[in-house]
Design a protein around this motif. Sequence first.
Motif, PDB file in Angstrom:
ATOM      1  N   ILE A 147      43.876  56.871  36.122  1.00 13.12           N
ATOM      2  CA  ILE A 147      43.658  56.497  37.593  1.00 13.12           C
ATOM      3  C   ILE A 147      44.802  55.800  38.001  1.00 13.12           C
ATOM      4  O   ILE A 147      45.572  54.975  37.744  1.00 13.12           O
ATOM      5  CB  ILE A 147      42.310  55.032  37.606  1.00 13.12           C
ATOM      6  N   PRO A 148      45.370  56.489  39.332  1.00 14.30           N
ATOM      7  CA  PRO A 148      46.569  55.942  39.869  1.00 14.30           C
ATOM      8  C   PRO A 148      46.819  54.477  39.944  1.00 14.30           C
ATOM      9  O   PRO A 148      47.787  53.920  39.640  1.00 14.30           O
ATOM     10  CB  PRO A 148      46.582  56.659  41.281  1.00 14.30           C
ATOM     11  N   GLN A 149      45.815  53.671  40.437  1.00 18.10           N
ATOM     12  CA  GLN A 149      45.732  52.195  40.302  1.00 18.10           C
ATOM     13  C   GLN A 149      45.578  51.605  39.135  1.00 18.10           C
ATOM     14  O   GLN A 149      45.757  50.296  39.053  1.00 18.10           O
ATOM     15  CB  GLN A 149      44.486  51.673  41.387  1.00 18.10           C
ATOM     16  N   ARG A 150      45.578  52.384  38.017  1.00 19.89           N
ATOM     17  CA  ARG A 150      45.557  51.815  36.743  1.00 19.89           C
ATOM     18  C   ARG A 150      44.342  50.784  36.283  1.00 19.89           C
ATOM     19  O   ARG A 150      44.644  49.665  35.600  1.00 19.89           O
ATOM     20  CB  ARG A 150      46.980  51.297  36.208  1.00 19.89           C
ATOM     21  N   ARG A 151      43.431  50.820  37.103  1.00 16.81           N
ATOM     22  CA  ARG A 151      42.462  50.006  36.725  1.00 16.81           C
ATOM     23  C   ARG A 151      41.017  50.565  37.267  1.00 16.81           C
ATOM     24  O   ARG A 151      41.041  51.357  38.097  1.00 16.81           O
ATOM     25  CB  ARG A 151      42.400  48.446  37.837  1.00 16.81           C
ATOM     26  N   LEU A 152      39.962  50.014  36.426  1.00 15.31           N
ATOM     27  CA  LEU A 152      38.479  50.439  37.092  1.00 15.31           C
ATOM     28  C   LEU A 152      38.116  50.000  38.035  1.00 15.31           C
ATOM     29  O   LEU A 152      38.890  48.834  38.464  1.00 15.31           O
ATOM     30  CB  LEU A 152      37.505  50.594  35.694  1.00 15.31           C
TER      31      LEU A 152
END
Length: 259
Positions: free
Chosen positions: A210-215
């Motif tokens: 995920i580009p934002q690096r969070r679920l």
Amino acid sequence: MFTPLTGRAVLVTGGTKGIGKGIAGVFAGAGANVVVVGRDPATGEPAAAELAGGEGEVAFVRADVREAADCERMAAETVERFGGIDVLCANAGVFPDVRLEDMTESDIDEIFATNVKGSMLSVKACLPALERSGRGRVILTSSITGPITGYPGWSHYGATKAAQLGFLRTAAIELAPKAITINAVLPGNIVTEGLAELGPEYRQKMEESIPQRRLGTVQDIGHAALFFATDEASYITGQAIVIDGGQVLPESLAALEAQ
Ligand code: NAP
């Protein structure tokens, strides 16, 4: 500034756990009165108690969205309790995984019964009350899986989530003269109670993709649903919004590595 939703009557199917509980919490936090629906009172009653205590009231109604009579009853009980239905969040859904070669006819029937038929029956049962509201809102919980992406084991699930969008486009046209809008939220990977069962390795892999690096959080989905429910969103209908931290965007692993 959006017009407050204080006192609006909101029905959230599958509101006793996971994303639906998050949606219910966001609406209750905004002062709406919320009915959460599920099949299991042992989960539903404590969930309603946990969500109550803020500005809006929260009540549990037991219903199985696969059954038309249950959908009629959940709508009637919401009207009786809160005086009408302004917003329906048709969120209840199941996602058992099975590869196509092992899939049985009943696997297909079961998932369509909840995710597609259940959504449609829920909308149908709430229609008279939504029309009486004069500003009725329906928000479906679809998914990125099906409408946009695929994942092995979920071909039947993806088909149901895409089917919901097919339903909403014609429903939007039929409901427009009744001043009811219908839109969909398409969550990516969201942190719910069920995620822990998949283990830390699965979670880490998902975060890395995920580009934002969070679920996502259940509130991320709740806030998008809340926006569709506002008076200010009255001219938006038949639309689907992806809430996924950019998960569907990278064209390859290289695109993420180049970040
Ligand atoms: P969850 O934690 O398993 O919660 C599902 C909810 O639906 C529960 O309240 C459950 O209560 C209820 N439910 C299931 N079958 C029902 C039925 N026949 N009648 C009435 N209620 C029923 O699931 P979730 O992860 O929050 O998923 C909720 C929705 O989001 C689903 O539509 C799913 O496809 C979608 N979604 C989830 C994700 C994710 O990352 N979690 C991503 C994309 C889309 P009972 O079991 O007591 O009935």
